[in-house]
Design a protein around this motif. Structure first.
Motif, mmCIF file in Angstrom:
data_model
loop_
_atom_site.group_PDB
_atom_site.id
_atom_site.type_symbol
_atom_site.label_atom_id
_atom_site.label_comp_id
_atom_site.label_asym_id
_atom_site.label_seq_id
_atom_site.Cartn_x
_atom_site.Cartn_y
_atom_site.Cartn_z
ATOM 1 N N ARG B 165 -2.684 -9.140 7.435
ATOM 2 C CA ARG B 165 -3.594 -8.163 6.830
ATOM 3 C C ARG B 165 -4.252 -7.302 7.913
ATOM 4 N N ASP B 166 -4.749 -7.945 8.956
ATOM 5 C CA ASP B 166 -5.398 -7.187 10.030
ATOM 6 C C ASP B 166 -4.419 -6.250 10.722
ATOM 7 N N ARG B 168 -1.754 -4.879 9.451
ATOM 8 C CA ARG B 168 -1.436 -3.745 8.568
ATOM 9 C C ARG B 168 -2.604 -2.759 8.511
ATOM 10 N N ASN B 169 -3.818 -3.307 8.352
ATOM 11 C CA ASN B 169 -4.987 -2.418 8.295
ATOM 12 C C ASN B 169 -5.125 -1.571 9.559
ATOM 13 N N ASP B 172 -4.041 2.208 10.343
ATOM 14 C CA ASP B 172 -4.863 3.398 10.102
ATOM 15 C C ASP B 172 -5.971 3.577 11.135
ATOM 16 N N GLU B 294 -13.125 -5.527 0.697
ATOM 17 C CA GLU B 294 -12.061 -5.166 1.627
ATOM 18 C C GLU B 294 -12.437 -5.702 3.005
ATOM 19 N N PRO B 297 -11.046 -3.378 7.335
ATOM 20 C CA PRO B 297 -10.235 -2.175 7.208
ATOM 21 C C PRO B 297 -9.822 -1.594 8.564
ATOM 22 N N GLY B 299 -8.939 -3.502 11.018
ATOM 23 C CA GLY B 299 -8.088 -4.493 11.671
ATOM 24 C C GLY B 299 -8.899 -5.588 12.354
#
Lengths: 385, 350, 170
Positions: B165-166, B168-169, B172, B294, B297, B299
């Protein structure tokens, strides 16, 4: 806006070259337990802990407050670690006081320490870095040229530093906690001691000490319940400036002048020399007494040495300075600033013992550090503002 | 209590090794940009506070040169904590609360690439009984992860999911050091680094710096269209000794979260500073975050870990989302010491 | 074993715990330029964009104004004025100089900041503020990217600089 805050407990260790019988946690506990006893409190009465010390490399532990925290009752409490070079003991007290002054906490314990016997401070201060030439031998090597600059501009007599050293060492004989106790101290003894960093002689310098100092702050309501007299915090101040820039006055930095002016304004002091009864000033080399007499606006520019010369800064004089014996007599570096703050509070509480200034009501605590660039100070009083 | 808000945030990129720039040079553009954006000079600052560590630089008083990046003239009311910049922010917040300041600059910086970070961190441990064994930071964290796995508190898949998750975040986040379109399966197929930790479970070693502007009341409203108001900020320190605390939960985060009022409303965004995936899960749970939050976001620390600035950056990242309007309520977290010993929780609202 | 038992009540008062950590330093972008010039025998300073003062060496920013210093380099002389000094008689394990030595602050001609260095080839009783000095360089073939290329400063036969001309550097 700031809540009225008082010092309700003070604890100091015996200062010595080696407190080999104590670990670092043991050293901090000795001071903290004495502060709790003075305040009539237990660990559970403390809301937060603020720890101060000089560079971590002095003892070889990175952020040592993390392993020391529970030894001073900080388990599952907020804990802060302050580090502002030599002024750190003073800054730590300022931060701890602010936790109560802001209304964030009701009662806060602060401890500052250094265990120089487990380290080598001159080594830590003189680590050779690549790309540079190592020419500065410890703090003495750094400050001696500034002392020479002061002598040049003020025209102070050469023996001013000797007189300060004799006075502080005489004061230390009245303070059983002081590290250096030189029973036969005399002008000749200081004058004949070896020249280390010309113009600074051996007995004009501070020792390396082990030691810790602790204080407990409480808000007005809780301070009223304290068993012993309270030292009320009238004002605190801090100022910093860069180590080096073109045209910087290293002898009388703007930061000390600004700090003093702002401190006195906050404390409502018009004439510091008249209104302040005694002062504990950070004097690691004797010449810094006359320098900071000017830096704290007690004396006009270039005339600070006259106060030493006239005996104004002696116990019994017009403005006794460093009645505890000062940094010249005890120097656990990280704690040295806090000791100045604590001793000033002891004076207005009337609890300074043999080195008590009769009737002291208002006192100054002072610390400085780095290349004469970090300053922290406070005014405490036996009376509420 | 006075209303205090984050009104500005800048950070450097997190990089594995700043080859050319020294710490001050990393810091200079960060602070310069923050001041320029806010349209202020050093004279406008009532208080400045920084966080850094001498041991990262291998020199005493390493923080002193940090002042050169600020322009401390006329002399500033200034202080320093030997802690992450998040605690410097706390000290600044206290100064504002007591009425000694309305506008404060906070910064943190670290250049751990100069030394061996996991080994250096061993110096945080009890110098008489633990440190002489030189347990490095990754191994200590691995012991904690093992306890969590054996105790059934979490699984390796949970850890891999958090890490993925981190990663992927972070795609951005232009300042992130490690980002990628990872899935848990991928991570689980990789070998252990220090069992049971895989490379992706560990935060990278990052050089970097960040800075935050704090302002009180009307001053904040003048400086920022949508200030991120600090509604709660608390920190708690546990004893360090690993044998005397429950390492499978973060008790100090729980206490700080409760005192800071994390649970008083929906949390849109949480920025966590945990340097290991299992620690991130423990913190997430200690904060009581639900599926409607969330997490990281940016990372989080797993995407970029400029030690001594990473916690401050979490506050900055969380505040940024409020300022930009993508969140109304956010939580930021910072940590210090082995196995989440000391934790800070900050609740921010628009 | 029995020896240990007899010591059971003795406090352990000192542990030896050697710490050795290796660090790799970067001088920084700004100081690198200064050091590369130094390897060619040149002393390069840079001007603060706010007040035009020449800093040597630069560290990338003006500490007073907090602005980046990234302008064109300014060459300064390898001679200057002794601002203040101390005669050091204390050994320090990090400093390889023979005692006593003279630690100085010197402001080079063309620079607006003083730097720390060492004075040599001078009788101790002749050292004084305001005296004019010249850098003593290592043999050219030994030059490297280090301020160590200047071994020390030596006195030169020029009249002393008046106190007012250098007092702002103390």
């Amino acid at each position: 806006m700031a809540e009225l805050t008082g010092v309700v407990g003070i604890g100091q260790t015996k200062y010595a070259a080696k407190r080999a019988e104590l670990s670092m946690p043991g050293l901090l506990r000795e001071a903290a337990l004495r502060a709790l006893e003075d305040a009539g409190l237990t660990w559970n009465d403390i809301d937060a802990v603020v720890i101060g010390k000089a560079p971590d490399m002095f003892e070889g532990v990175m952020m040592p407050e993390l392993f020391l925290n529970d030894a001073v009752g900080g388990a599952y409490k907020p804990m802060l670690r302050v580090h502002t070079a030599g002024s750190v003991g003073g800054s730590t007290a300022v931060v701890a006081a602010s936790l109560v002054q802001s209304g964030v906490h009701d009662r806060v314990l602060t401890v500052a320490y250094e265990k120089q016997s487990e380290s080598n401070a001159t080594w830590a201060l003189s680590i050779s870095m690549p790309f540079s030439v190592a020419t500065i031998a410890g703090a003495g090597g750094y400050f001696a040229p500034l002392v020479r600059g002061y002598i040049r501009r003020s025209g102070a007599p050469d023996d001013t530093g000797i007189r300060v050293a004799v006075k502080d060492r005489e004061h230390a004989l009245k303070n059983p906690l002081a590290h250096l106790q030189l029973e036969d101290i005399s002008f000749e003894m200081v004058a004949n001691s070896p020249m280390l960093w010309d113009p600074i002689r051996y007995l004009e310098t501070c020792p390396s000490s082990d030691g810790a100092c602790a204080m407990i702050f409480a808000n007005e309501e809780l301070a009223r319940q304290a068993p012993n007299p309270v030292a009320w915090v009238h004002a605190t101040e801090m100022r910093s400036e860069p180590t080096m820039f073109s045209g910087r006055d290293q002898v009388m930095p703007q930061a000390t002048l600004d700090n003093a002016a702002s401190l006195y304004k906050k404390a409502g002091i018009q004439n510091p020399r008249e209104e302040i009864d005694c002062a504990e000033i950070y004097v690691p080399f004797s010449w810094f007494e006359p320098m900071w007499m000017e830096g704290m606006l007690f004396a006009p520019t270039n005339e600070g040495w006259k106060m030493t010369y006239e005996g104004a800064t002696k116990l019994g004089g017009e403005l006794p300075v460093n009645c505890s014996g000062g940094v010249l007599s005890s120097n656990p570096i990280g704690a040295s600033g806090m000791i100045r703050f604590a001793e000033s509070a002891l004076q207005v509480r009337g609890m300074a013992g043999e080195h008590q200034v009769d009737g002291a009501k208002k006192a100054l605590g002072h610390a400085y550090g780095g290349g004469s660039q970090y300053f922290s100070t406070w005014i405490v009083s036996s009376e509420k503002p | 209590m006075r209303d205090v808000a984050v009104v500005g945030f800048t950070q450097s990129e997190s990089v594995r090794r700043e080859r050319d720039r020294n710490e001050v040079e990393i810091l200079i553009p960060v602070i310069h940009e923050l001041k320029t954006r806010a349209g202020i000079t050093s004279e406008d600052l009532d208080f400045v506070c920084s966080g850094s560590s001498d041991y990262l630089a291998g020199a005493a008083f390493a923080f002193v040169s940090g002042l050169d990046a600020v322009g401390a003239w006329p002399p500033l009311c200034e202080s320093h904590v030997e802690m992450d910049g998040a605690w410097a922010l706390y000290e600044a917040w206290v100064k504002i609360q007591m009425g000694y300041a309305d506008l404060a600059l906070v910064y943190g910086f670290g250049k751990p690439s100069m030394g061996d970070l996991p080994l250096t961190m061993a110096l945080q441990l009890d110098p008489y009984t633990t440190m002489p064994l030189w347990p490095d930071a990754v191994s200590i964290a691995a012991l904690q992860a093992r306890l969590c796995l054996e105790g059934g508190v979490l699984s390796e898949r949970d850890m891999a999911e958090a890490a993925a998750r981190d990663r992927r975040n972070a795609l951005d986040n232009p300042n992130a050091q490690v980002a990628g379109d990872f899935r848990a399966e991928q991570i689980l197929s990789e070998p252990y680094l220090v069992s049971p930790l895989r490379k992706h479970d560990c935060a990278p070693i990052s050089d970097g710096a960040s800075a935050v502007l704090l302002a009180a009341g009307d001053r904040a409203k003048e400086m920022c269209e949508r200030p991120a108001w600090i509604r709660g900020i608390e920190h708690i320190c546990e004893p360090q000794e690993l044998g005397v605390r429950d390492l499978t939960r973060s008790r100090s985060t729980e206490i700080a979260a409760e005192k800071a009022g994390v649970g008083a409303g929906k949390v849109d965004v949480a920025e966590l500073s945990a340097p290991f995936s299992h620690q991130e899960i423990l913190v997430e749970r200690a904060l009581g975050l639900g599926s409607d939050t969330e997490v990281n976001p940016s990372g989080g620390a797993l995407a970029g870990n400029p030690i001594m600035a990473v916690g401050l950056s979490r506050i900055g990242e969380a505040a940024d989302r409020i300022t930009k309007g993508s969140a109304n309520r956010a939580v930021a977290h910072a940590t210090s010491g082995p196995c989440l010993q000391q934790n800070l929780v900050c609740v921010l609202e628009g | 074993m029995s020896e240990q038992e007899s010591d059971a009540n003795e406090p352990v008062e000192m542990l030896r715990m050697p710490v050795e950590l290796d660090y790799t330093y970067s001088a920084g972008t700004s100081a690198s330029r200064f050091l590369r010039a130094f390897a060619e025998g040149k002393l390069l300073g840079q001007r603060c964009p706010v007040d035009g003062k020449v800093y040597i060496p630069t560290r990338g920013s003006c500490p007073q104004h907090g602005v980046p210093i990234d302008g064109e380099p300014v060459e300064v002389a390898d001679k200057g004025t002794l601002v203040t000094y101390s005669i050091v008689r204390v050994p320090s394990e990090n400093i390889p100089l023979e005692l006593p030595y003279v630690a100085i602050q010197v402001v080079l001609d063309g620079a607006d900041t003083a730097m720390h260095h060492v004075l040599s080839e001078c009788e101790l009783e002749d050292v004084h503020m305001g005296m004019r000095l010249q850098a003593k360089w290592k043999p050219r073939e030994e030059w490297e990217t280090s301020v160590g290329n200047i071994l020390y400063f030596i006195p030169i036969d020029e009249p002393d600089a008046p106190y007012d001309s250098y007092k702002e550097h103390i």
